[in-house]
Design an enzyme around this catalytic site. Structure first.
Site, PDB file in Angstrom:
ATOM      1  N   ARG A 165      33.152  41.708  21.385  1.00  0.00           N
ATOM      2  CA  ARG A 165      33.884  42.113  20.190  1.00  0.00           C
ATOM      3  C   ARG A 165      34.271  43.576  20.379  1.00  0.00           C
ATOM      4  NH1 ARG A 165      29.225  39.328  18.392  1.00  0.00           N
ATOM      5  NH2 ARG A 165      29.711  37.366  17.297  1.00  0.00           N
ATOM      6  N   LYS A 188      26.259  40.716  16.190  1.00  0.00           N
ATOM      7  CA  LYS A 188      26.123  40.534  14.748  1.00  0.00           C
ATOM      8  C   LYS A 188      24.685  40.198  14.371  1.00  0.00           C
ATOM      9  CE  LYS A 188      30.810  39.024  13.500  1.00  0.00           C
ATOM     10  NZ  LYS A 188      31.596  37.931  12.895  1.00  0.00           N
ATOM     11  N   HIS A 256      40.749  40.808  19.235  1.00  0.00           N
ATOM     12  CA  HIS A 256      39.840  39.657  19.154  1.00  0.00           C
ATOM     13  C   HIS A 256      40.378  38.466  19.930  1.00  0.00           C
ATOM     14  CE1 HIS A 256      36.113  38.300  17.407  1.00  0.00           C
ATOM     15  NE2 HIS A 256      36.669  37.152  17.046  1.00  0.00           N
ATOM     16  N   ARG A 259      38.886  38.166  23.342  1.00  0.00           N
ATOM     17  CA  ARG A 259      37.588  37.473  23.339  1.00  0.00           C
ATOM     18  C   ARG A 259      37.798  35.966  23.270  1.00  0.00           C
ATOM     19  NH1 ARG A 259      32.017  37.632  21.405  1.00  0.00           N
ATOM     20  NH2 ARG A 259      31.729  36.330  19.567  1.00  0.00           N
ATOM     21  N   HIS A 282      27.241  33.499  19.653  1.00  0.00           N
ATOM     22  CA  HIS A 282      27.382  32.675  18.448  1.00  0.00           C
ATOM     23  C   HIS A 282      26.012  32.130  18.043  1.00  0.00           C
ATOM     24  CE1 HIS A 282      31.905  31.712  19.257  1.00  0.00           C
ATOM     25  NE2 HIS A 282      31.731  32.862  18.641  1.00  0.00           N
ATOM     26  N   TYR A 291      36.539  26.038  20.402  1.00  0.00           N
ATOM     27  CA  TYR A 291      37.312  26.227  21.628  1.00  0.00           C
ATOM     28  C   TYR A 291      37.612  24.904  22.323  1.00  0.00           C
ATOM     29  CZ  TYR A 291      36.380  31.115  20.905  1.00  0.00           C
ATOM     30  OH  TYR A 291      36.335  32.365  20.348  1.00  0.00           O
TER      31      TYR A 291
END
Length: 310
Positions: A165, A188, A256, A259, A282, A291
């Site tokens: 990110r 995150k 983004h 990524r 994730h 994806y």
């Protein structure tokens, strides 16, 4: 967090306790905490108005489906979208489960079993392999000063080559240089992951560090702005915006998207979905599975344009 006046002190304390629980045990990001606090406070305020006063924790944990639906109808009526309402309902369910564990004689079945509104998930918008390479070269060509060009190239290569990110790339400290073969990234919610670093990424960062006119002392940011302070992400966004206009790329060609391109190109090359999940950081595999839909959509485009009977 400041809760609306309609909420009873007991409910406010319970909400604060739940948010502290999320911070301490679940490692939730502060932006998530803020959003959940707002969502649940709004829900509790609605219940106080709808049911004519404040209630105890057991009653708040045993809200019937009719009241929950009334709250959801109010949210939709004031323009809340399906995606946002689904997030709010998720927060309400989490809070209700927390209450049910602590309030005796409660039955949280109605809330916990409620289904959120259906919405179509937005698919990631990756660039093609050629588009990603063109973006890196064209973005770096925007700068007049060699060290700034090297900096912009290094940042964008990290986004595409490591799947970072932009906040993660710009959060690197100076002591990260020279980059190791495997980089430890805090993403995150404070979750850590290990990301392999390609030789090209190490090389571009080394070139930037060689040209950077500022002292890259330990404890200082690796990537610097024109005056030596931390690099503002808006500058990279602006550079890429100019580059995509020159290349004729869509508005979705953002930092983004690099990524997204990293993940999609790995999947197209036969990468394992679980491994890609780890590389991206994730929390849920369902996030990474988006994806696969992108890959299938691209495959169908190729089929329809190339098959003789299409």
């Amino acid at each position: 967090m400041t809760a609306p006046a309609l909420i009873s002190p007991q409910a406010r304390d319970a909400l604060s306790g739940w948010l502290d629980h999320l911070r301490a045990l679940d490692g939730a990001a502060e932006k998530t905490i803020t959003a959940y606090a707002r969502d649940v406070a709004g829900y509790l305020s609605f219940l106080a108005r709808h049911r004519g006063g404040t209630e105890g924790l057991a009653a708040l944990a045993s809200v019937p489906l009719t009241d929950l639906r009334a709250w959801m109808a109010q949210e939709r009526a004031r323009g809340v979208g399906a995606r946002s309402l689904a997030r709010s309902l998720s927060a309400v369910k989490g809070f209700t489960a927390y209450l049910a564990d602590r309030a005796g004689g409660s039955d949280a079945t109605a809330v916990l079993s409620a289904r959120g509104p259906k919405f179509r998930r937005k698919l990631p918008r990756p660039l093609s392999v050629e588009g990603a390479a063109d973006m890196i070269d064209t973005a770096a060509a925007q700068a007049a000063e060699p060290w700034v060009a090297a900096r912009d190239r290094a940042v964008i290569v990290l986004l595409y080559g490591c799947g970072l990110r932009i906040s993660e790339a710009l959060g690197l400290a100076a002591e990260a240089h020279p980059l190791p073969e495997v980089l430890r990234i805090t993403g995150k919610g404070g979750k850590e992951r290990l990301v392999p670093v390609l030789p090209v990424a190490r090389g571009t960062v080394a070139e930037y560090a060689r040209l950077c006119p500022f002292d890259l002392a330990p404890g200082t940011p690796l990537f610097r702005g024109q005056r030596g302070g931390p690099l503002n992400p808006r500058l990279i966004q602006s550079v890429m915006e100019k580059a995509r206009m020159q290349l004729g790329l869509p508005a979705t060609a953002t930092p983004h998207a690099m990524r997204h391109s990293f993940a999609t190109h790995l999947l197209s090359a036969g990468g394992d979905l679980r491994a890609i999940q780890e590389l991206l950081g994730h929390a849920s595999l369902s996030t990474t599975q988006a994806y696969t839909a992108v890959d299938a959509a691209r495959l169908m485009e190729v089929y329809q344009s190339a098959h003789p009977r299409a």
